[in-house]
Design a protein around this motif. Structure first.
Motif, PDB file in Angstrom:
ATOM      1  N   LEU A  66      -5.638   2.772   9.081  1.00 32.63           N
ATOM      2  CA  LEU A  66      -5.923   1.914   7.941  1.00 32.63           C
ATOM      3  C   LEU A  66      -7.359   1.406   7.925  1.00 32.63           C
ATOM      4  CD1 LEU A  66      -2.636  -0.231   7.931  1.00 32.63           C
ATOM      5  CD2 LEU A  66      -3.073   1.987   6.852  1.00 32.63           C
ATOM      6  N   ARG A  67      -8.065   1.595   9.055  1.00 29.80           N
ATOM      7  CA  ARG A  67      -9.443   1.113   9.174  1.00 29.80           C
ATOM      8  C   ARG A  67      -9.510  -0.387   8.907  1.00 29.80           C
ATOM      9  NH1 ARG A  67     -12.669   6.069   6.076  1.00 29.80           N
ATOM     10  NH2 ARG A  67     -11.906   7.730   7.465  1.00 29.80           N
ATOM     11  N   ALA A 121      -0.648  -1.948   3.691  1.00 30.46           N
ATOM     12  CA  ALA A 121      -1.033  -0.715   4.372  1.00 30.46           C
ATOM     13  C   ALA A 121      -1.387   0.380   3.368  1.00 30.46           C
ATOM     14  CB  ALA A 121       0.099  -0.251   5.282  1.00 30.46           C
ATOM     15  N   ILE A 122      -0.586   0.503   2.311  1.00 29.83           N
ATOM     16  CA  ILE A 122      -0.867   1.524   1.300  1.00 29.83           C
ATOM     17  C   ILE A 122      -2.178   1.232   0.579  1.00 29.83           C
ATOM     18  CG2 ILE A 122      -0.055   2.440  -0.912  1.00 29.83           C
ATOM     19  CD1 ILE A 122       2.773   2.243   0.142  1.00 29.83           C
ATOM     20  N   ASP A 123      -2.445  -0.038   0.310  1.00 29.59           N
ATOM     21  CA  ASP A 123      -3.706  -0.390  -0.345  1.00 29.59           C
ATOM     22  C   ASP A 123      -4.901  -0.017   0.528  1.00 29.59           C
ATOM     23  OD1 ASP A 123      -4.960  -1.849  -2.676  1.00 29.59           O
ATOM     24  OD2 ASP A 123      -5.771  -3.042  -1.019  1.00 29.59           O
ATOM     25  N   HIS A 124      -4.783  -0.231   1.837  1.00 28.34           N
ATOM     26  CA  HIS A 124      -5.855   0.177   2.750  1.00 28.34           C
ATOM     27  C   HIS A 124      -6.025   1.699   2.736  1.00 28.34           C
ATOM     28  CE1 HIS A 124      -7.249  -3.467   4.715  1.00 28.34           C
ATOM     29  NE2 HIS A 124      -5.995  -3.885   4.860  1.00 28.34           N
ATOM     30  N   LEU A 152      -5.476   3.709   0.392  1.00 25.84           N
ATOM     31  CA  LEU A 152      -6.064   4.142  -0.878  1.00 25.84           C
ATOM     32  C   LEU A 152      -7.471   3.608  -1.072  1.00 25.84           C
ATOM     33  CD1 LEU A 152      -2.963   3.760  -3.223  1.00 25.84           C
ATOM     34  CD2 LEU A 152      -3.950   5.869  -2.322  1.00 25.84           C
ATOM     35  N   GLY A 153      -8.037   2.993  -0.019  1.00 25.80           N
ATOM     36  CA  GLY A 153      -9.416   2.520  -0.098  1.00 25.80           C
ATOM     37  C   GLY A 153      -9.559   1.096  -0.557  1.00 25.80           C
ATOM     38  N   VAL A 185       2.832   8.580  -5.918  1.00 25.18           N
ATOM     39  CA  VAL A 185       1.657   8.804  -5.085  1.00 25.18           C
ATOM     40  C   VAL A 185       1.786   8.013  -3.789  1.00 25.18           C
ATOM     41  CG1 VAL A 185      -0.853   8.505  -4.936  1.00 25.18           C
ATOM     42  CG2 VAL A 185       0.185   9.287  -7.078  1.00 25.18           C
ATOM     43  N   GLU A 186       2.344   6.816  -3.852  1.00 22.40           N
ATOM     44  CA  GLU A 186       2.426   5.934  -2.688  1.00 22.40           C
ATOM     45  C   GLU A 186       3.517   6.353  -1.712  1.00 22.40           C
ATOM     46  OE1 GLU A 186       0.932   1.857  -4.976  1.00 22.40           O
ATOM     47  OE2 GLU A 186       3.068   2.371  -4.824  1.00 22.40           O
ATOM     48  N   THR A 187       4.613   6.925  -2.215  1.00 24.69           N
ATOM     49  CA  THR A 187       5.733   7.276  -1.340  1.00 24.69           C
ATOM     50  C   THR A 187       5.349   8.269  -0.249  1.00 24.69           C
ATOM     51  OG1 THR A 187       7.338   6.819  -3.093  1.00 24.69           O
ATOM     52  CG2 THR A 187       8.067   8.215  -1.277  1.00 24.69           C
ATOM     53  N   PRO A 188       4.636   9.370  -0.540  1.00 27.31           N
ATOM     54  CA  PRO A 188       4.225  10.275   0.556  1.00 27.31           C
ATOM     55  C   PRO A 188       3.309   9.591   1.565  1.00 27.31           C
ATOM     56  CG  PRO A 188       4.043  11.374  -1.564  1.00 27.31           C
ATOM     57  CD  PRO A 188       4.285   9.928  -1.857  1.00 27.31           C
ATOM     58  N   LEU A 189       2.474   8.644   1.110  1.00 27.75           N
ATOM     59  CA  LEU A 189       1.611   7.926   2.052  1.00 27.75           C
ATOM     60  C   LEU A 189       2.441   7.092   3.022  1.00 27.75           C
ATOM     61  CD1 LEU A 189      -1.252   6.711  -0.344  1.00 27.75           C
ATOM     62  CD2 LEU A 189      -1.305   8.617   1.271  1.00 27.75           C
TER      63      LEU A 189
END
Length: 318
Positions: A64-65, A117-120, A122-123, A137-141
């Motif tokens: 997630l950086r 976590a998903i927001d991180h 996705l940048g 898009v978020e589910t595979p992440l």
């Protein structure tokens, strides 16, 4: 006029299980679940989960950086129903197979941490996010992140058992997840999860009957210190010496016969009961009804005695 009782204080974190033993006073005991994890078993699980938490925190930080930490809070034994009812709704609950062990494990991650976590990934900057269903898009992440976390779980349990966790279905309503019966015992590990500025409590749920045999096997195979090994050898020698000198009852028996109950009742002194034991057939030497040798009757001086002989062959007369 009596005043109404004060309202009960709200829990510090809604939908979360509290640590056992943190309060004062007696703790409830359920006689329907008398089997409890021993202190040794709990310590073994703590070591495995602490290893998993450290590795999971490192993984999240790298992936997630962002500054992430996963710390073990507690390891408790509860019922499956208690675990499910304490979860918030919605939350991420993933079913996980842990081959070669039977049953399924549950990995639970709060939505607030999931969305951060998903927001991180996705940048984005992270931070508070709306709790909503995930997009296509978020589910595979999310699935990719959970699979990576399960890889760290395998490493954490490496000293106990070699498992291959595989991600299964994901639910957002805990009440829709029924991998166990409501009264089944489960082991629940709770983790303090920090993703950036977002803090939450995640959990892992393992069936009690799945993990207990692993803990028992590992406890027996634990490495002993030289002092413990010497003490164990001394106990074994003392036990062997005591058993070797323990007196036991030994019987020399003729072959048994069957009689009717009324014939036994009619027996009087002087009656003769034919045994049907062949003269050439040796008697059985028994201990606790188990035959371990054969002998022929005789005497030694004024005492009755028997001479141990080889067991009769199959061609001996019946």
């Amino acid at each position: 006029m009596s005043s109404s009782p004060p309202p009960a204080s709200a829990p510090a974190r809604s939908g979360r299980m509290s640590r056992r033993g943190s309060g004062n006073g007696p703790q409830p005991y359920d006689f329907r679940r008398p089997i409890k994890l021993s202190r040794e078993h709990v310590r073994m699980l703590q070591i495995a989960f602490e290893t998993y938490g450290r590795n999971a925190g490192t993984l999240l930080t790298t992936r997630l950086r962002a500054n992430c930490n996963v710390n073990l809070l507690s390891v408790d034994q509860v019922t499956y129903d208690e675990f499910i009812n304490q979860l918030s709704n919605p939350t991420v609950v993933a079913q996980v197979s842990v081959e070669p062990l039977p049953g399924s494990m549950l990995l639970e991650m709060p939505m607030v941490s999931t969305m951060a976590a998903i927001d991180h990934m996705l940048g984005g900057p992270g931070g508070p996010q709306p709790e909503r269903p995930l997009t296509d898009v978020e589910t595979p992440l999310l699935e990719d992140l959970l699979k990576r976390l399960l890889g760290e779980l395998r490493y954490g349990f490496d000293r106990l058992v070699d498992i291959s966790p595989k991600l299964g279905p994901i639910e957002y309503n805990p009440q829709f997840v029924r991998t166990q019966s409501p009264g089944d015992a489960v082991v629940v590990a709770q983790f303090e999860m920090k993703i950036g500025d977002i803090e939450s409590t995640a959990s892992l749920c393992l069936p009690f009957n799945t993990i207990l045999p692993v803990l028992q096997t590992e406890a027996h195979a634990a490495e002993l210190t030289p002092a413990e090994r010497a003490a164990l050898d001394r106990v074994r020698r003392n036990l062997s010496a005591s058993l070797a000198s323990a007196p036991i009852d030994v019987a020399v028996r003729f072959r048994g016969i069957r009689m009717r109950t009324d014939d036994i009742i009619k027996l009087v002194p002087g009656d003769v009961v034919p045994l049907g034991h062949p003269v050439a057939l040796p008697l059985a030497v028994t201990v606790n009804d188990a035959t371990f040798a054969h002998a022929v009757p005789g005497n030694q001086g004024a005492r009755l005695a028997c001479l141990v002989v080889p067991p009769p062959s199959k061609e001996s007369p019946a």
